[in-house]
Design an enzyme around this catalytic site. Structure first.
Site, short mmCIF file in Angstrom:
data_model
loop_
_atom_site.label_atom_id
_atom_site.label_comp_id
_atom_site.label_asym_id
_atom_site.label_seq_id
_atom_site.Cartn_x
_atom_site.Cartn_y
_atom_site.Cartn_z
N LYS A 118 0.81 -1.23 0.00
CA LYS A 118 0.00 0.00 0.00
C LYS A 118 0.85 1.29 0.00
O LYS A 118 0.48 2.26 -0.64
CB LYS A 118 -0.97 0.00 1.18
CG LYS A 118 -2.10 -1.03 1.02
CD LYS A 118 -3.11 -0.91 2.15
CE LYS A 118 -4.20 -1.96 2.02
NZ LYS A 118 -5.25 -1.79 3.04
N ASN A 129 -4.81 1.82 -1.80
CA ASN A 129 -5.27 0.44 -1.99
C ASN A 129 -5.97 0.27 -3.34
O ASN A 129 -6.54 -0.76 -3.61
CB ASN A 129 -6.19 0.00 -0.85
CG ASN A 129 -7.56 0.64 -0.92
OD1 ASN A 129 -7.75 1.64 -1.61
ND2 ASN A 129 -8.52 0.08 -0.22
N ASP A 162 -10.13 2.63 1.98
CA ASP A 162 -10.34 2.04 3.31
C ASP A 162 -11.17 2.97 4.19
O ASP A 162 -12.00 2.53 4.98
CB ASP A 162 -8.99 1.74 3.99
CG ASP A 162 -8.30 0.52 3.38
OD1 ASP A 162 -9.01 -0.36 2.86
OD2 ASP A 162 -7.07 0.45 3.41
N GLY A 213 -4.66 1.29 18.10
CA GLY A 213 -3.72 1.03 17.01
C GLY A 213 -3.31 2.32 16.32
O GLY A 213 -4.03 3.34 16.40
N GLY A 262 -1.35 2.06 13.05
CA GLY A 262 -0.74 1.66 11.78
C GLY A 262 -1.51 2.29 10.61
O GLY A 262 -2.23 3.27 10.77
N GLY A 263 -1.34 1.68 9.44
CA GLY A 263 -1.99 2.20 8.24
C GLY A 263 -3.50 2.18 8.35
O GLY A 263 -4.19 3.13 7.93
N ARG A 272 0.29 0.52 21.36
CA ARG A 272 1.37 -0.10 22.15
C ARG A 272 2.65 0.73 22.07
O ARG A 272 3.26 1.04 23.08
CB ARG A 272 1.61 -1.52 21.62
CG ARG A 272 2.73 -2.24 22.29
CD ARG A 272 2.91 -3.61 21.67
NE ARG A 272 3.21 -3.55 20.23
CZ ARG A 272 3.46 -4.60 19.47
NH1 ARG A 272 3.42 -5.81 20.01
NH2 ARG A 272 3.72 -4.46 18.20
N TYR A 285 -11.82 -9.35 10.39
CA TYR A 285 -13.04 -10.05 9.94
C TYR A 285 -12.89 -11.57 9.96
O TYR A 285 -13.82 -12.29 9.58
CB TYR A 285 -13.49 -9.56 8.56
CG TYR A 285 -12.47 -9.78 7.46
CD1 TYR A 285 -11.63 -8.76 7.08
CD2 TYR A 285 -12.37 -11.00 6.81
CE1 TYR A 285 -10.69 -8.94 6.09
CE2 TYR A 285 -11.45 -11.19 5.80
CZ TYR A 285 -10.61 -10.17 5.45
OH TYR A 285 -9.68 -10.36 4.45
N GLY A 310 -15.64 -6.48 10.87
CA GLY A 310 -14.76 -5.96 9.83
C GLY A 310 -15.10 -6.40 8.42
O GLY A 310 -14.57 -5.85 7.45
P1 ATR Z 1 -1.77 -1.92 9.37
O1 ATR Z 1 -1.22 -1.11 8.25
O2 ATR Z 1 -2.56 -3.11 8.95
O3 ATR Z 1 -2.50 -1.09 10.38
P2 ATR Z 1 0.70 -2.00 10.91
O4 ATR Z 1 1.15 -0.70 10.36
O5 ATR Z 1 1.68 -3.11 11.03
O6 ATR Z 1 -0.48 -2.62 10.08
O7 ATR Z 1 0.02 -1.74 12.34
C1 ATR Z 1 -0.39 -2.76 13.16
C2 ATR Z 1 -0.99 -2.19 14.44
O8 ATR Z 1 -1.30 -3.27 15.33
C3 ATR Z 1 -0.05 -1.28 15.19
O9 ATR Z 1 -0.81 -0.31 15.88
C4 ATR Z 1 0.60 -2.26 16.18
O10 ATR Z 1 1.16 -1.65 17.33
P3 ATR Z 1 2.67 -1.10 17.30
O11 ATR Z 1 2.65 0.20 16.58
O12 ATR Z 1 3.04 -1.00 18.72
O13 ATR Z 1 3.49 -2.17 16.59
C5 ATR Z 1 -0.59 -3.09 16.55
N1 ATR Z 1 -0.20 -4.39 17.10
C6 ATR Z 1 0.22 -5.49 16.43
N2 ATR Z 1 0.48 -6.50 17.28
C7 ATR Z 1 0.25 -6.03 18.53
C8 ATR Z 1 0.33 -6.59 19.85
N3 ATR Z 1 0.72 -7.84 20.06
N4 ATR Z 1 -0.02 -5.79 20.90
C9 ATR Z 1 -0.42 -4.52 20.71
N5 ATR Z 1 -0.52 -3.93 19.49
C10 ATR Z 1 -0.19 -4.68 18.42
#
Ligand code: ATR
Length: 297
Positions: free
Chosen positions: A74, A95, A110, A136, A138-139, A161, A238, A259
Site C-alpha cells: 500500500k 489500496n 479504506d 492502534g 498503523g496504516g 502499544r 473479519y 470488519g
Molecule cells: P496496518 O497497516 O494493517 O494497520 P501495521 O502498520 O503493522 O499494520 O500496524 C499494526 C498495528 O497493530 C499497530 O498499531 C501495532 O502496534 P505497534 O505500533 O506498537 O506495533 C498493533 N499491534 C500489532 N500486534 C500487537 C500486539 N501484540 N499488541 C499490541 N498492538 C499490536
C-alpha cells in the site's frame, strides 16, 4: 478506467499482494461482474515487493485497467503513482490503482469502506460522535482516524502499544478542520497503552484497528465493563467474524460492527472505477464471504 479503452475488449483488473492466497477480493468482484452482466475479469496476482514497481508501472502491458493493492504494497502504490486523490493523500497509502489518460492514479478506499460499514451496520454511531477511541496506529488506523475527522467526530483518542506512533498519527493530522466536516475541529489525543481501559468510559465509538483478535493472534485486552450504554464497538478484523472484543461488546448489549463490511464496502469504488458500475453490497454477497471465512477459519 471508466469510459476508456475498446468496448469490445473485456476489462481486466486484479488484486496485487504478497502473499496473495488469502485474498477474498476475487469473490467480491466476480460476484459483481456476474450480477451486472459485465464481460470482465478479476484475478489474484502474487507480486513480490521487489517486483512491485515494474508491475504497477506496466499495468496496461500486463493487461489490466487497474488493481486493488493489499499488504505489503500500500505504501509503495502510493509512492509510485503519477497522481493521488485526496483520500490517498490523507492516509499516505493507496489500496486502489487505475489508469486514466496514460497516468497511474492512486486512491485509498479504506476510509470510505470503514465509514460506509459503520453506517450500514450501526447507523446510531452518529448519535455518539463526541468521542472515539481508536486502538492502534498503523496504516488502518490512519484510514479510520481520517474518516472520523471527516465525519465530524469532535475528539478522536488514539491508544497504541508503541506510544510514539500514536503521537505521530495525531501530529500528522493537525488541528485544521477536515473537508466535509462542516468546519468542525477534531481534537486528536494520545492515550498511553496502559490507560486504554480508562479511556473506554468516555468513548461513543471504540475501534480496534490492530491485528489483535485475528485468528492465530492474541486477543485485544480491553475490558468494556465501563463502556457507555450508547457506545458502538467496531473491529476491522473479519476472521473470525466475531472477535473476542465484539463478543464481549455484544454480551454487554452494545452495538457491534464487524470488519467484513469494511472489506466489502472498500471494494465498491474499485469496481466502479474499472467497470463503470457502482455495485451494491448485498446480503447475498456478504453470505458468500461469511461462508468462505467460516470454511477457512
Ligand atoms: P496496518 O497497516 O494493517 O494497520 P501495521 O502498520 O503493522 O499494520 O500496524 C499494526 C498495528 O497493530 C499497530 O498499531 C501495532 O502496534 P505497534 O505500533 O506498537 O506495533 C498493533 N499491534 C500489532 N500486534 C500487537 C500486539 N501484540 N499488541 C499490541 N498492538 C499490536
Amino acid at each position: 478506467m471508466t469510459g476508456q479503452g475498446n468496448r469490445q475488449t473485456p476489462i481486466r483488473a486484479c488484486v496485487i499482494g504478497w502473499p496473495i492466497g488469502h485474498s477474498r477480493s476475487p469473490i467480491i468482484h466476480k460476484y459483481w461482474l456476474e450480477r451486472y452482466g459485465i464481460d470482465g475479469g478479476y484475478e489474484k496476482k502474487g507480486v513480490r515487493p521487489e517486483e512491485f514497481p515494474e508491475f504497477a508501472k506496466n499495468l496496461a502491458l500486463h493487461g489490466f485497467a487497474g488493481c486493488s493493492v493489499t499488504i505489503p504494497h500500500k505504501a509503495a502504490a502510493f509512492a509510485i503513482a503519477d497522481r493521488r486523490d485526496g483520500a490517498a493523500m490523507a492516509v499516505g497509502a493507496a489500496n486502489l490503482l487505475w489508469l486514466a489518460d496514460g497516468q497511474l492514479w492512486a486512491s485509498n478506499t479504506d476510509t470510505y469502506g470503514f465509514v460506509a460499514n459503520l453506517d450500514d451496520q450501526a447507523p446510531k454511531w452518529r448519535e455518539a460522535m463526541d468521542t472515539a477511541l481508536v486502538i492502534g496506529a498503523g496504516g488502518a488506523a490512519r484510514a479510520v482516524v481520517h474518516g472520523l475527522r471527516e465525519e465530524g467526530v469532535a475528539c478522536v483518542r488514539v491508544a497504541n502499544r508503541t506510544f510514539a506512533r500514536a503521537t505521530e498519527i495525531c501530529a500528522s493530522f493537525g488541528e485544521e478542520p477536515p473537508k466535509g466536516a462542516a468546519g468542525r475541529v477534531c481534537r486528536l489525543e494520545t492515550v498511553a497503552w496502559d490507560q486504554r481501559h480508562a479511556a473506554v468510559a468516555s468513548a461513543g465509538l471504540i475501534v480496534n484497528t490492530t491485528s489483535l483478535g485475528m485468528t492465530g493472534q492474541p486477543e485485544l485486552e480491553l475490558p468494556l465493563d465501563d463502556a457507555r450504554v450508547d457506545a458502538t464497538v467496531a473491529d476491522i478484523v473479519y476472521a473470525p467474524l466475531e472477535t473476542p472484543l465484539l463478543a464481549q461488546a455484544k454480551s454487554q448489549g452494545l452495538a457491534v460492527v464487524d470488519g467484513l463490511g469494511m472489506l466489502l464496502h472498500q471494494a465498491v469504488p474499485h469496481f466502479e472505477k474499472w467497470f463503470g458500475v457502482r455495485p451494491e453490497v448485498t446480503g447475498e454477497l456478504r453470505a458468500l464471504l461469511v461462508s468462505d471465512i467460516t470454511g477457512r477459519t
